[in-house]
Design an enzyme around this catalytic site. Sequence first.
Site, short mmCIF file in Angstrom:
data_model
loop_
_atom_site.label_atom_id
_atom_site.label_comp_id
_atom_site.label_asym_id
_atom_site.label_seq_id
_atom_site.Cartn_x
_atom_site.Cartn_y
_atom_site.Cartn_z
NE ARG A 84 105.10 26.44 -0.12
CZ ARG A 84 104.82 27.16 -1.19
NH1 ARG A 84 103.98 26.71 -2.11
NH2 ARG A 84 105.39 28.33 -1.39
CG PHE A 122 102.58 26.73 -11.85
CD1 PHE A 122 102.69 25.73 -10.90
CD2 PHE A 122 102.34 28.03 -11.43
CE1 PHE A 122 102.59 26.01 -9.54
CE2 PHE A 122 102.23 28.33 -10.08
CZ PHE A 122 102.36 27.32 -9.14
CB THR A 125 104.93 35.79 -13.06
OG1 THR A 125 103.95 35.39 -12.10
CG2 THR A 125 105.41 37.19 -12.75
CB SER A 131 98.78 41.73 -9.55
OG SER A 131 99.61 41.69 -8.42
CB ALA A 338 121.69 39.58 18.93
CD GLU A 361 100.58 29.88 -6.19
OE1 GLU A 361 99.44 30.00 -6.65
OE2 GLU A 361 101.38 29.03 -6.57
CB SER A 363 100.35 40.33 -3.64
OG SER A 363 99.24 41.09 -4.10
O1 GRA Z 1 83.28 37.17 -17.91
P1 GRA Z 1 84.36 36.38 -18.56
O2 GRA Z 1 83.90 35.18 -19.31
O3 GRA Z 1 85.25 37.24 -19.38
O4 GRA Z 1 85.26 35.77 -17.36
C1 GRA Z 1 85.84 36.62 -16.38
C2 GRA Z 1 85.75 35.93 -15.06
O5 GRA Z 1 84.49 35.34 -14.84
C3 GRA Z 1 87.35 36.60 -16.66
O6 GRA Z 1 87.85 35.48 -15.95
C4 GRA Z 1 86.84 34.88 -15.19
N1 GRA Z 1 87.36 34.54 -13.85
C5 GRA Z 1 87.27 33.34 -13.28
N2 GRA Z 1 86.74 32.20 -13.72
C6 GRA Z 1 86.81 31.13 -12.90
C7 GRA Z 1 88.00 35.39 -13.00
N3 GRA Z 1 88.31 34.74 -11.87
C8 GRA Z 1 87.87 33.47 -12.03
C9 GRA Z 1 87.89 32.34 -11.22
N4 GRA Z 1 88.45 32.34 -10.01
N5 GRA Z 1 87.35 31.19 -11.69
C10 GRA Z 1 88.06 37.87 -16.26
O7 GRA Z 1 87.78 38.09 -14.89
P2 GRA Z 1 88.26 39.39 -14.11
O8 GRA Z 1 87.81 39.26 -12.71
O9 GRA Z 1 87.85 40.61 -14.91
O10 GRA Z 1 89.86 39.25 -14.21
P3 GRA Z 1 91.01 40.27 -13.87
O11 GRA Z 1 90.48 41.48 -13.17
O12 GRA Z 1 91.82 40.48 -15.09
O13 GRA Z 1 91.95 39.42 -12.85
C11 GRA Z 1 91.49 38.86 -11.71
C12 GRA Z 1 92.64 38.58 -10.71
C13 GRA Z 1 93.31 39.85 -10.23
C14 GRA Z 1 91.96 37.89 -9.53
C15 GRA Z 1 93.66 37.65 -11.39
O14 GRA Z 1 94.36 38.28 -12.42
C16 GRA Z 1 94.67 37.11 -10.38
O15 GRA Z 1 94.39 36.12 -9.70
N6 GRA Z 1 95.87 37.74 -10.23
C17 GRA Z 1 96.92 37.24 -9.38
C18 GRA Z 1 97.94 36.52 -10.17
C19 GRA Z 1 98.64 35.44 -9.39
O16 GRA Z 1 98.11 34.89 -8.43
N7 GRA Z 1 99.80 35.07 -9.85
C20 GRA Z 1 100.51 33.99 -9.27
C21 GRA Z 1 101.70 33.70 -10.07
S1 GRA Z 1 102.36 32.07 -9.83
C22 GRA Z 1 103.23 32.11 -8.39
O17 GRA Z 1 103.17 33.01 -7.62
C23 GRA Z 1 104.06 30.90 -8.11
C24 GRA Z 1 104.42 30.72 -6.67
C25 GRA Z 1 104.82 29.33 -6.40
C26 GRA Z 1 104.81 28.94 -4.93
O18 GRA Z 1 105.39 29.63 -4.08
O19 GRA Z 1 104.26 27.86 -4.61
#
Ligand code: GRA
Length: 383
Positions: A84, A122, A125, A131, A338, A361, A363
């Site tokens: 997947r 992509f 991280t 996060s 087991a 993606e 936590s």
């Molecule tokens: O006001 P502004 O112009 O500065 O914009 C803010 C906000 O409006 C700025 O970003 C904008 N924004 C968005 N714009 C469009 C935020 N979220 C969105 C959105 N969904 N759509 C800053 O916003 P903020 O809320 O202050 O940002 P933050 O607190 O720095 O971070 C937010 C957040 C924690 C949600 C974010 O950093 C995040 O999603 N973190 C999780 C990281 C993640 O998911 N990593 C995944 C790594 S890849 C992976 O895991 C691969 C796996 C592969 C597989 O298994 O398939």
Amino acid sequence: MDFELSEELIAVRDLAREFAEKEIAPTAARDDKEKNFRPDLVKKMGELGFYGSVIPEAYGGNGLGFLAMLLITEEIARVHSAMRVAINMQIGPAVTVLQFGTEEQKKKFIPPLMSGEQIGCFAITEPDAGSDVAALRTTATKDGDRYLLNGSKIFISNAPVAHSGLVYAYTDRTQKHRGLTAFYANWDQPGLTRKPVETLGAHCSPIGELIFDNFSIPAANRLGNEGDGFKICMWQLNQTRLNCAAGALGVARAAREAAVNYCNQRVQFGQKIGEFQMNQDLIAQMIVHEEAARLLAYRAAWLADQKKPNNLETSIAKYTAAEAANFAADGAMKILGAYGYSTEFPVERYYRDAKSYQIVEGSSNIQKMIIAQDALGYRRANR
Ligand code: GRA
């Protein structure tokens, strides 16, 4: 409201189920044990159009939609969750280029991902930024008609094997998240070192580090403008999270099916163990969590197909599905005892693979944060 899948969607789902059972299942246990990456299966899934649901025909897709993507992904993950991940690594970069790329970029980068000819990935991280995406440190410095990348990425799915992919780096660190920029890179260039990373599960999905030392990317490969990277990244994560929700559903279903089968076979104390109410409690909860997660994932995909905002609904679906997968894998382990713990049977693989869905993606805690902060009125999820 219509809870029936169209004939077309049923046909797509059945095709994916048949492929998973005939082509992936027979070697899943061996591939997991030997940690085999299967480029042949990645190619075959491309030939069957499994990456094309959210991409128009003009770029090598089939435009069947997000619900089709969800159904295909669940079927593949049910048989082998690591396969997947391979789907998400093709679709994630392709759909992001489709959304933010120029016509030239779309024509160049998307079709080879659709066919499976190029293996994608992509890279978000970093060692000190999981996060907290805005805490990335990798920089991209403009040098004539190219950018030079310096820094490192870690836990990047397909890092050891990918031909190309998306990468996020700061073009201006003084601007905080507004200085982040997205690129589509071909990895076959000097200045890149790749290192594999060992993980608990998803063994057929190679994971690793990408270390950049003046790694050159043509300026023509920049997606959007300098500084658009954070928004592009948040948009991308919303698509790839839906794929994770579907993957978690597949694992939840596989674990539940294993538990039900075993309950109907195993006899202890003179009766089938399904007769014991403690096992019935587990089976009932598995069904409830899995069904709820599936409907939530269908809703998020339906919204995406209607081109309606769905970040909140996608986070709810991804969280619920990840928890359902872990509940089911844990429950199946309890029921099989087991035999579940033994590496001769697939339940221990479901248990290891399920764990990844609470981590990748965003936590489970990040999804809860997005959901709660929306409810509290602090930060709207759908913007
Ligand atoms: O006001 P502004 O112009 O500065 O914009 C803010 C906000 O409006 C700025 O970003 C904008 N924004 C968005 N714009 C469009 C935020 N979220 C969105 C959105 N969904 N759509 C800053 O916003 P903020 O809320 O202050 O940002 P933050 O607190 O720095 O971070 C937010 C957040 C924690 C949600 C974010 O950093 C995040 O999603 N973190 C999780 C990281 C993640 O998911 N990593 C995944 C790594 S890849 C992976 O895991 C691969 C796996 C592969 C597989 O298994 O398939």
